[in-house]
Design an enzyme around this catalytic site. Structure first.
Site, PDB file in Angstrom:
ATOM      1  CD  GLU A  12      14.003  31.885   4.538  1.00  0.00           C
ATOM      2  OE1 GLU A  12      14.860  32.033   3.668  1.00  0.00           O
ATOM      3  OE2 GLU A  12      14.078  32.427   5.651  1.00  0.00           O
ATOM      4  CD  GLU A  13      16.892  25.866   3.377  1.00  0.00           C
ATOM      5  OE1 GLU A  13      17.348  24.969   4.094  1.00  0.00           O
ATOM      6  OE2 GLU A  13      17.347  27.032   3.360  1.00  0.00           O
ATOM      7  CG  ASP A  40      16.717  30.014  16.125  1.00  0.00           C
ATOM      8  OD1 ASP A  40      15.658  30.406  16.639  1.00  0.00           O
ATOM      9  OD2 ASP A  40      17.339  30.686  15.277  1.00  0.00           O
ATOM     10  CB  THR A  56      21.405  35.679   5.068  1.00  0.00           C
ATOM     11  OG1 THR A  56      22.372  35.098   4.198  1.00  0.00           O
ATOM     12  CG2 THR A  56      20.023  35.214   4.677  1.00  0.00           C
ATOM     13  CE  LYS A 116      17.007  40.148  12.974  1.00  0.00           C
ATOM     14  NZ  LYS A 116      16.141  39.337  12.134  1.00  0.00           N
ATOM     15  NE  ARG A 165      23.128  36.135  12.047  1.00  0.00           N
ATOM     16  CZ  ARG A 165      22.208  35.249  11.701  1.00  0.00           C
ATOM     17  NH1 ARG A 165      22.567  34.047  11.320  1.00  0.00           N
ATOM     18  NH2 ARG A 165      20.935  35.562  11.749  1.00  0.00           N
ATOM     19  CE  LYS A 216      14.413  32.034  10.517  1.00  0.00           C
ATOM     20  NZ  LYS A 216      15.276  33.061   9.910  1.00  0.00           N
ATOM     21  CB  THR A 267      18.141  32.389   0.933  1.00  0.00           C
ATOM     22  OG1 THR A 267      17.927  31.141   0.289  1.00  0.00           O
ATOM     23  CG2 THR A 267      18.473  32.165   2.396  1.00  0.00           C
ATOM     24  CB  SER A 273      20.270  33.342  14.194  1.00  0.00           C
ATOM     25  OG  SER A 273      19.223  32.486  13.934  1.00  0.00           O
ATOM     26  CG  HIS A 274      21.475  29.145  13.087  1.00  0.00           C
ATOM     27  ND1 HIS A 274      21.042  30.287  12.442  1.00  0.00           N
ATOM     28  CD2 HIS A 274      22.435  28.625  12.307  1.00  0.00           C
ATOM     29  CE1 HIS A 274      21.721  30.430  11.313  1.00  0.00           C
ATOM     30  NE2 HIS A 274      22.566  29.438  11.204  1.00  0.00           N
ATOM     31  CG  ASP A 325      14.574  33.588  13.851  1.00  0.00           C
ATOM     32  OD1 ASP A 325      15.241  32.609  14.246  1.00  0.00           O
ATOM     33  OD2 ASP A 325      15.060  34.511  13.169  1.00  0.00           O
ATOM     34  NE  ARG A 326      17.727  29.373  11.545  1.00  0.00           N
ATOM     35  CZ  ARG A 326      18.636  28.903  10.719  1.00  0.00           C
ATOM     36  NH1 ARG A 326      18.960  27.627  10.748  1.00  0.00           N
ATOM     37  NH2 ARG A 326      19.244  29.701   9.866  1.00  0.00           N
ATOM     38  CG  ASP A 348      17.120  34.605  16.551  1.00  0.00           C
ATOM     39  OD1 ASP A 348      17.183  33.396  16.265  1.00  0.00           O
ATOM     40  OD2 ASP A 348      16.974  35.493  15.690  1.00  0.00           O
TER      41      ASP A 348
HETATM   42  C1  G16 Z   1      18.730  33.563   8.444  1.00  0.00           C
HETATM   43  C2  G16 Z   1      17.693  34.241   7.608  1.00  0.00           C
HETATM   44  C3  G16 Z   1      16.902  33.223   6.844  1.00  0.00           C
HETATM   45  C4  G16 Z   1      17.830  32.315   6.048  1.00  0.00           C
HETATM   46  C5  G16 Z   1      18.852  31.690   6.969  1.00  0.00           C
HETATM   47  C6  G16 Z   1      19.914  30.894   6.244  1.00  0.00           C
HETATM   48  O1  G16 Z   1      18.103  32.832   9.444  1.00  0.00           O
HETATM   49  O2  G16 Z   1      16.821  35.004   8.404  1.00  0.00           O
HETATM   50  O3  G16 Z   1      16.032  33.900   6.010  1.00  0.00           O
HETATM   51  O4  G16 Z   1      17.114  31.315   5.403  1.00  0.00           O
HETATM   52  O5  G16 Z   1      19.526  32.700   7.670  1.00  0.00           O
HETATM   53  O6  G16 Z   1      20.671  31.739   5.459  1.00  0.00           O
HETATM   54  P1  G16 Z   1      22.005  31.269   4.791  1.00  0.00           P
HETATM   55  O7  G16 Z   1      21.652  30.058   3.958  1.00  0.00           O
HETATM   56  O8  G16 Z   1      22.445  32.439   3.965  1.00  0.00           O
HETATM   57  O9  G16 Z   1      22.979  30.886   5.868  1.00  0.00           O
HETATM   58  P2  G16 Z   1      18.495  33.035  10.962  1.00  0.00           P
HETATM   59  O10 G16 Z   1      17.603  32.107  11.713  1.00  0.00           O
HETATM   60  O11 G16 Z   1      19.958  32.663  11.006  1.00  0.00           O
HETATM   61  O12 G16 Z   1      18.274  34.474  11.229  1.00  0.00           O
END
Ligand code: G16
Length: 542
Positions: free
Chosen positions: A362-363, A276, A16, A124, A20, A375, A343, A111-112, A280-281, A278
Site C-alpha cells: 500500500e502507498e 512505525d 480501517t 484490533k 482507534r 504488513k 485500502t 499504529s503510527h 508494520d510500516r 507497531d
Molecule cells: C492502516 C491499515 C492500512 C491502511 C492505513 C491507512 O495502517 O492497516 O491498510 O492503508 O491504515 O488507512 P487510512 O487511509 O484509512 O487512514 P496502520 O499502519 O495504521 O495499521
C-alpha cells in the site's frame, strides 16, 4: 467471576484497522471492557481456545493487557500466548498466531498515531490466519457492542507480564513468550542472512534504522545488530517509550526527519529505513534518495526471484486502490496476476490464503508477503538489504534501472487532517455527483478515461465493498484519487492521491513537485477543497 452491568457506547465501529480512539476514551469506565466482551461474545472459538495477546507498548498498553487477561479468564479462554512485557509488534503477533495456531489474537495499537495520556490508543482482533479481521467479523463485533448489557471479569493479582514462562490466572494458563524470537526465526527462513552479514562486514556499507522509540527497537537490535553484525549505532531511537519520545511514530519524510538527515548530504549513510509505532510500516531511503512505498513494492515484485524465500517465483501481486500502478506494470511484463483492493490490509487476507498472490503493498508505507497476514516493516527492510547484498548496487541505481525498464510512476499524497466531518462528507458527495460528467472531458490537457467510486468484489468469497474512494483516471495513465481516512481520531482526514506516469527515461529525473503541478491544480479545483474545508494547504505531503 464477576458479571458487571454496562451500557453500550455508540461509537465502537472499527475503522480501517481496528478501533482507534483517544486514550481518554478507552479509560472511560467500561469502554475497553465492552469492546473486549463483544470480541469474546462473537468469536466463540476463543472459549476453551487459545488467544495471542500483545501491543505496541504505548501508554495504557500494560493496563489494558491486565484487563484483557482478567476478562479472558472470565470468558473461558484456555490459554493466552502473551508477548513479554505486553509487547508484540503487529507482524510478530501475526507470526505468533500462525505459529502457535491460536484461535485469534488481540493487538493493542494505534499504529503510527502518537501515544501518551492525551493521544491515541487502539485495539484490533486478528483471525486465526493471523490477519486483521475482515469486515464481516468487525461488523459482527460492532453489532454486539450496540446491545451489550454486561461483561465478565475475574478478580485477581496482576499477571507478571515480564517473566517468561507459564502462569495461571483463574483456570487460564498464560504463557509469556520472548516477543522477538519467533519472528526472527521466520526472517531467517526468508532471507540470506549470511550474504547480508557479509554486506555489513564489507567496510563499504553503512545503514541506520530508525525505530522511532516504538516497538521495533528490540526486533531491529536483535536482528540487525545481533544476528547480522551491523554496527551498534545502526539502530537509532531503539528504546520503546510509552509516548514514542514525544514523536509521531510515522515513518515518512515529514516525521522521520532525523533519519532523512542521516541519509542526506556528503556524509550520508548508504541505506536508511524506519518503522512505525507497531512495526508494520516501513520507509526505505538510499543515499539522498527516497523510495516511494509504491515503487518499493514494484521493485520487490520485479526482483523477488533473487530472494531466498521467493526464489521459486511469485504468481501474483496486489495493491490497494490509491497505491500507484507501478506494480501493475511489473505484473504485466512478468505475466503475474495483479489485484486492486480497497485500502486496508484485511482485503489482502483472502488473496493470500487462497494462494492468488505472494506480495502486496500500500502507498501508506506498507509492504508484505504470504509469510504472515499483516504488513511487515522489518521484513521489507530485510528484503531490501538482501537485494542490496545480491545486486551490489546502490538503492538509487536499483530504482532508476527499474524505471528505465518499467517506466516511472511519480507519486504524491496530500493529507488534510482534522477537518470538519460534514464538510468532508459534502466534498465526497460533490465528487460523486460529478462522476458521470467526467469521462471524455479534457482537464488542463489531461483527458479523463474513467471516473468512478471504487467498489471491490472479493474474488475468493464474493463479498462486496462499496464507496471505497473516488478514482479519476486519465488516458496517459495518470490518476487522481480521493478518500476519507479510516484511522484518524479527530474530525475527518481527507486524502488526495496523485500519480503521473512517465515512460521516457530522459524525463524520469524531474522533481515530483514539478511533475504534479497541473494534476494538483485539477484535483483542488474539482474537489473545491479550499471552499469546502477552508484549508489553503495540506497538513502533510508525503
Ligand atoms: C492502516 C491499515 C492500512 C491502511 C492505513 C491507512 O495502517 O492497516 O491498510 O492503508 O491504515 O488507512 P487510512 O487511509 O484509512 O487512514 P496502520 O499502519 O495504521 O495499521
Amino acid at each position: 467471576m464477576d458479571t458487571i452491568t454496562t451500557q453500550p457506547f455508540s461509537d465502537q465501529r472499527p475503522g480501517t484497522s481496528g478501533l482507534r480512539k483517544k486514550v481518554k476514551a478507552f479509560q472511560t469506565p467500561h469502554y475497553l471492557e465492552n469492546f473486549v466482551q463483544a470480541i469474546f461474545d462473537t468469536q466463540t472459538d476463543l472459549r476453551g481456545g487459545v488467544l495471542a495477546l500483545g501491543g505496541d507498548g504505548r501508554f495504557y498498553n500494560r493496563e489494558a493487557i491486565q484487563i484483557i487477561l482478567r476478562m479472558a479468564a472470565a470468558n473461558g479462554v484456555k490459554r493466552v500466548v502473551l508477548g513479554q512485557g505486553g509487547l508484540l509488534s503487529t507482524p510478530a503477533a501475526s507470526c505468533v498466531i500462525r505459529k502457535y495456531k491460536t484461535d485469534g489474537g488481540i493487538i493493542l495499537s494505534a499504529s503510527h498515531n502518537p501515544g501518551g495520556p492525551e493521544d491515541d490508543f487502539g485495539i484490533k482482533f486478528n483471525t486465526p490466519n493471523g490477519g486483521p479481521a475482515p469486515e464481516s467479523v468487525t461488523e459482527a463485533i460492532f453489532e454486539r457492542t450496540k446491545s451489550i448489557t454486561e461483561y465478565s471479569i475475574i478478580e485477581g493479582q496482576p499477571v507478571d507480564l515480564d517473566q517468561p514462562g507459564e502462569q495461571t490466572l483463574g483456570e487460564t494458563s498464560i504463557r509469556v513468550i520472548d516477543s522477538v524470537k519467533d519472528y526472527a526465526d521466520l526472517m531467517m527462513q526468508l532471507f540470506d542472512f549470511e550474504r547480508i552479514h557479509q554486506l555489513f562486514n564489507s567496510g563499504v556499507f553503512s545503514m541506520r534504522f530508525d525505530a522511532m522509540h516504538a516497538v521495533t527497537g528490540p526486533y531491529a537490535k536483535y536482528i540487525l545488530e545481533g544476528l547480522l553484525g551491523a554496527l551498534p549505532e545502526t539502530v537509532i531511537n531503539g528504546e520503546p517509550k510509552v509516548d514514542f519520545g514525544g514523536g509521531h511514530p510515522d515513518p515518512n519524510l515529514a516525521h522521520a526527519q532525523e533519519l532523512v538527515s542521516l541519509t542526506s548530504g556528503p556524509n550520508a549513510v548508504d541505506f536508511g529505513a524506519a518503522s512505525d509505532g507497531d512495526g508494520d510500516r516501513n520507509m526505505i531511503l538510499g543515499r539522498n534518495f527516497f523510495v516511494t512505498p509504491s515503487d518499493s513494492l514494484a521493485v520487490m515484485a520485479a526482483n523477488a526471484h533473487l530472494i531466498k524465500g521467493y526464489a521459486t517465483g511469485i504468481n501474483g501481486v496486489a495493491r490497494s486502490m490509491p497505491t500507484s500502478q507501478a506494480v501493475d506494470r511489473v505484473a504485466d511484463q512478468l505475466g503475474l496476476a495483479c489485484y486492486e483492493t480497497p485500502t486496508g490490509w484485511k482485503f489482502f487476507g483472502n488473496l493470500l490464503d487462497a494462494g492468488k498472490i505472494a506480495l502486496c503493498g500500500e502507498e501508506s508505507f506498507g509492504t508484505g508477503s504470504n509469510h504472515i497476514r499483516e504488513k511487515d516493516g522489518l521484513w521489507a527492510v530485510l528484503f531490501w538489504l538482501n537485494l542490496l547484498a545480491v545486486k551490489q548496487q546502490s538503492v538509487a541505481m536499483i530504482v532508476q534501472a527499474h524505471w528505465h525498464t518499467f517506466g516511472r510512476n511519480y507519486y504524491t499524497r496530500y493529507d488534510y487532517e482534522a477537518i470538519d466531518k460534514h464538510a468532508a462528507e459534502g466534498l465526497m458527495a460533490h465528487l460523486r455527483s460529478e462522476l458521470d460528467n467526467l469521462p471524455g472531458q479534457t482537464l488542463d490537457s489531461y483527458r479523463v478515461a474513467y471516473a468512478d467510486d471504487f467498489a471491490y468484489t472479493d474474488p475468493v468469497d464474493g463479498s462486496r465493498s462499496e464507496q471505497q474512494g473516488i478514482r479519476i483516471g486519465f488516458e496517459d495513465g495518470s490518476r487522481i484519487a480521493f478518500r476519507l481516512s479510516g484511522t484518524g481520531t479527530e474530525g475527518a482526514t481527507l486524502r488526495l492521491y496523485l500519480e503521473a506516469y512517465e515512460p521516457d527515461p530522459t524525463k524520469q529525473m524531474q522533481s515530483t513537485e514539478s511533475v504534479m503541478g497541473r494534476l494538483v491544480h485539477i484535483a483542488l479545483t474539482l474537489a473545491e477543497i479550499e471552499q469546502r474545508t477552508g484549508r489553503t494547504k495540506p497538513t502533510v505531503i508525503t
